[in-house]
Design an enzyme around this catalytic site. Structure first.
Site, PDB file in Angstrom:
ATOM      1  N   ASN A 191    -115.202  -1.502  90.489  1.00 30.72           N
ATOM      2  CA  ASN A 191    -116.132  -2.327  91.260  1.00 30.72           C
ATOM      3  C   ASN A 191    -117.282  -2.847  90.397  1.00 30.72           C
ATOM      4  O   ASN A 191    -117.787  -3.940  90.632  1.00 30.72           O
ATOM      5  CB  ASN A 191    -116.671  -1.541  92.456  1.00 30.72           C
ATOM      6  CG  ASN A 191    -117.366  -2.444  93.446  1.00 30.72           C
ATOM      7  OD1 ASN A 191    -116.810  -3.461  93.855  1.00 30.72           O
ATOM      8  ND2 ASN A 191    -118.572  -2.080  93.823  1.00 30.72           N
TER       9      ASN A 191
ATOM     10  N   HIS B 220    -108.645 -10.832 104.875  1.00 31.58           N
ATOM     11  CA  HIS B 220    -108.215  -9.709 105.715  1.00 31.58           C
ATOM     12  C   HIS B 220    -109.424  -8.880 106.142  1.00 31.58           C
ATOM     13  O   HIS B 220    -109.539  -8.488 107.310  1.00 31.58           O
ATOM     14  CB  HIS B 220    -107.204  -8.857 104.940  1.00 31.58           C
ATOM     15  CG  HIS B 220    -106.551  -7.790 105.748  1.00 31.58           C
ATOM     16  ND1 HIS B 220    -106.848  -6.456 105.566  1.00 31.58           N
ATOM     17  CD2 HIS B 220    -105.614  -7.842 106.736  1.00 31.58           C
ATOM     18  CE1 HIS B 220    -106.115  -5.741 106.415  1.00 31.58           C
ATOM     19  NE2 HIS B 220    -105.359  -6.557 107.127  1.00 31.58           N
ATOM     20  N   ASP B 221    -110.341  -8.627 105.210  1.00 32.65           N
ATOM     21  CA  ASP B 221    -111.567  -7.897 105.551  1.00 32.65           C
ATOM     22  C   ASP B 221    -112.355  -8.652 106.624  1.00 32.65           C
ATOM     23  O   ASP B 221    -112.879  -8.053 107.564  1.00 32.65           O
ATOM     24  CB  ASP B 221    -112.446  -7.700 104.315  1.00 32.65           C
ATOM     25  CG  ASP B 221    -111.908  -6.669 103.341  1.00 32.65           C
ATOM     26  OD1 ASP B 221    -110.865  -6.041 103.620  1.00 32.65           O
ATOM     27  OD2 ASP B 221    -112.532  -6.501 102.267  1.00 32.65           O
TER      28      ASP B 221
ATOM     29  N   GLY C 228    -108.366  -2.887  99.396  1.00 38.72           N
ATOM     30  CA  GLY C 228    -108.699  -1.475  99.517  1.00 38.72           C
ATOM     31  C   GLY C 228    -109.951  -1.338 100.364  1.00 38.72           C
ATOM     32  O   GLY C 228    -110.312  -2.235 101.124  1.00 38.72           O
TER      33      GLY C 228
ATOM     34  N   GLY D 143    -108.484  -5.803  92.516  1.00 37.54           N
ATOM     35  CA  GLY D 143    -109.595  -6.747  92.511  1.00 37.54           C
ATOM     36  C   GLY D 143    -110.838  -6.183  93.166  1.00 37.54           C
ATOM     37  O   GLY D 143    -111.087  -4.982  93.141  1.00 37.54           O
TER      38      GLY D 143
ATOM     39  N   ASP E 268    -102.976  -8.475 109.848  1.00 37.70           N
ATOM     40  CA  ASP E 268    -102.104  -7.918 108.810  1.00 37.70           C
ATOM     41  C   ASP E 268    -101.013  -8.917 108.428  1.00 37.70           C
ATOM     42  O   ASP E 268    -100.686  -9.078 107.247  1.00 37.70           O
ATOM     43  CB  ASP E 268    -101.489  -6.602 109.279  1.00 37.70           C
ATOM     44  CG  ASP E 268    -102.508  -5.476 109.407  1.00 37.70           C
ATOM     45  OD1 ASP E 268    -103.671  -5.660 109.002  1.00 37.70           O
ATOM     46  OD2 ASP E 268    -102.127  -4.403 109.911  1.00 37.70           O
TER      47      ASP E 268
ATOM     48  N   TYR F 196    -111.682  -6.795  96.508  1.00 42.14           N
ATOM     49  CA  TYR F 196    -111.589  -6.691  97.968  1.00 42.14           C
ATOM     50  C   TYR F 196    -110.418  -5.892  98.506  1.00 42.14           C
ATOM     51  O   TYR F 196    -110.453  -5.462  99.656  1.00 42.14           O
ATOM     52  CB  TYR F 196    -111.566  -8.089  98.609  1.00 42.14           C
ATOM     53  CG  TYR F 196    -112.938  -8.691  98.612  1.00 42.14           C
ATOM     54  CD1 TYR F 196    -113.826  -8.446  99.647  1.00 42.14           C
ATOM     55  CD2 TYR F 196    -113.372  -9.460  97.545  1.00 42.14           C
ATOM     56  CE1 TYR F 196    -115.107  -8.960  99.630  1.00 42.14           C
ATOM     57  CE2 TYR F 196    -114.649  -9.981  97.515  1.00 42.14           C
ATOM     58  CZ  TYR F 196    -115.512  -9.729  98.561  1.00 42.14           C
ATOM     59  OH  TYR F 196    -116.783 -10.231  98.533  1.00 42.14           O
TER      60      TYR F 196
ATOM     61  N   TYR G 163    -109.101  -1.992  89.758  1.00 42.82           N
ATOM     62  CA  TYR G 163    -110.212  -2.713  89.132  1.00 42.82           C
ATOM     63  C   TYR G 163    -111.533  -2.028  89.467  1.00 42.82           C
ATOM     64  O   TYR G 163    -111.852  -1.821  90.644  1.00 42.82           O
ATOM     65  CB  TYR G 163    -110.216  -4.141  89.659  1.00 42.82           C
ATOM     66  CG  TYR G 163    -110.988  -5.129  88.849  1.00 42.82           C
ATOM     67  CD1 TYR G 163    -110.604  -5.451  87.552  1.00 42.82           C
ATOM     68  CD2 TYR G 163    -112.090  -5.775  89.390  1.00 42.82           C
ATOM     69  CE1 TYR G 163    -111.298  -6.390  86.818  1.00 42.82           C
ATOM     70  CE2 TYR G 163    -112.790  -6.720  88.665  1.00 42.82           C
ATOM     71  CZ  TYR G 163    -112.392  -7.023  87.383  1.00 42.82           C
ATOM     72  OH  TYR G 163    -113.082  -7.955  86.651  1.00 42.82           O
TER      73      TYR G 163
ATOM     74  N   GLY H  44    -113.665  -1.469 101.450  1.00 44.72           N
ATOM     75  CA  GLY H  44    -114.862  -2.226 101.105  1.00 44.72           C
ATOM     76  C   GLY H  44    -114.548  -3.507 100.363  1.00 44.72           C
ATOM     77  O   GLY H  44    -113.410  -3.956 100.312  1.00 44.72           O
TER      78      GLY H  44
ATOM     79  N   ASP I 177    -106.722  -1.074  96.059  1.00 43.21           N
ATOM     80  CA  ASP I 177    -107.686  -1.000  94.955  1.00 43.21           C
ATOM     81  C   ASP I 177    -107.455  -2.114  93.930  1.00 43.21           C
ATOM     82  O   ASP I 177    -107.671  -1.936  92.742  1.00 43.21           O
ATOM     83  CB  ASP I 177    -107.613   0.387  94.301  1.00 43.21           C
ATOM     84  CG  ASP I 177    -108.912   0.779  93.630  1.00 43.21           C
ATOM     85  OD1 ASP I 177    -109.967   0.257  94.028  1.00 43.21           O
ATOM     86  OD2 ASP I 177    -108.864   1.605  92.695  1.00 43.21           O
TER      87      ASP I 177
END
Length: 142
Positions: free
Chosen positions: A132, A65-66, A47, A43, A109, A45, A130, A49, A41
């Site tokens: 969203n 990574h996303d 976490g 920034g 990873d 990105y 942060y 979504g 969670d």
């Protein structure tokens, strides 16, 4: 130099740790000295979504990574569920797995954990948890 018994124990310990989220967390902690929870969670990105413009280089690590996970999903992998093996030494992180998806997930990873280490200086506690709604700007492509 470590005794052979200690090295065998460490290898067995690493081999027993399976499960993607657990592994990714261990990688993060070994590479940064920070708890993996400090990156959850963070920034726009880190976490679940992600959208808009990353807030700093640490957040860019999560964006990459996303994107990496997204590429694996297009190949039919389930990176959030893949279980793999890895080890950490002075020379780096070494990935292993029975399947290509497991090995590729580990590589995603690994890249993120190494990115976090390279960008430790950009980690800013104000971006932890942060909201969203504070994320602005366009969403960068992968």
């Amino acid at each position: 130099m470590k005794s052979p018994h200690v090295l065998v124990f460490l290898c067995l310990l690493v081999a027993l740790v399976t499960g993607n989220l657990v592994q990714f967390g261990v990688m993060i902690e070994k590479m940064t000295g920070k708890s993996a929870l400090q990156y959850n969670d963070y920034g726009c990105y880190c976490g679940i979504g992600g959208s808009h413009w990353p807030v700093d280089q640490t957040d860019w690590c999560c964006h990459a990574h996303d994107c990496c996970y997204g590429r694996l999903e297009k190949l039919g992998c389930e990176p959030k569920l893949e279980k793999y093996l890895f080890s950490v030494s002075e020379r780096g992180i070494f990935c292993a797995g029975r399947t290509t998806c497991q090995r590729l997930t580990c590589e995603c990873d690994k890249r993120a954990a190494l990115c976090f280490r390279r960008n430790l200086g950009t980690y800013n506690r104000k971006y932890a948890h942060y909201p969203n709604k504070l994320c602005t700007g366009p969403t960068p492509p992968c």
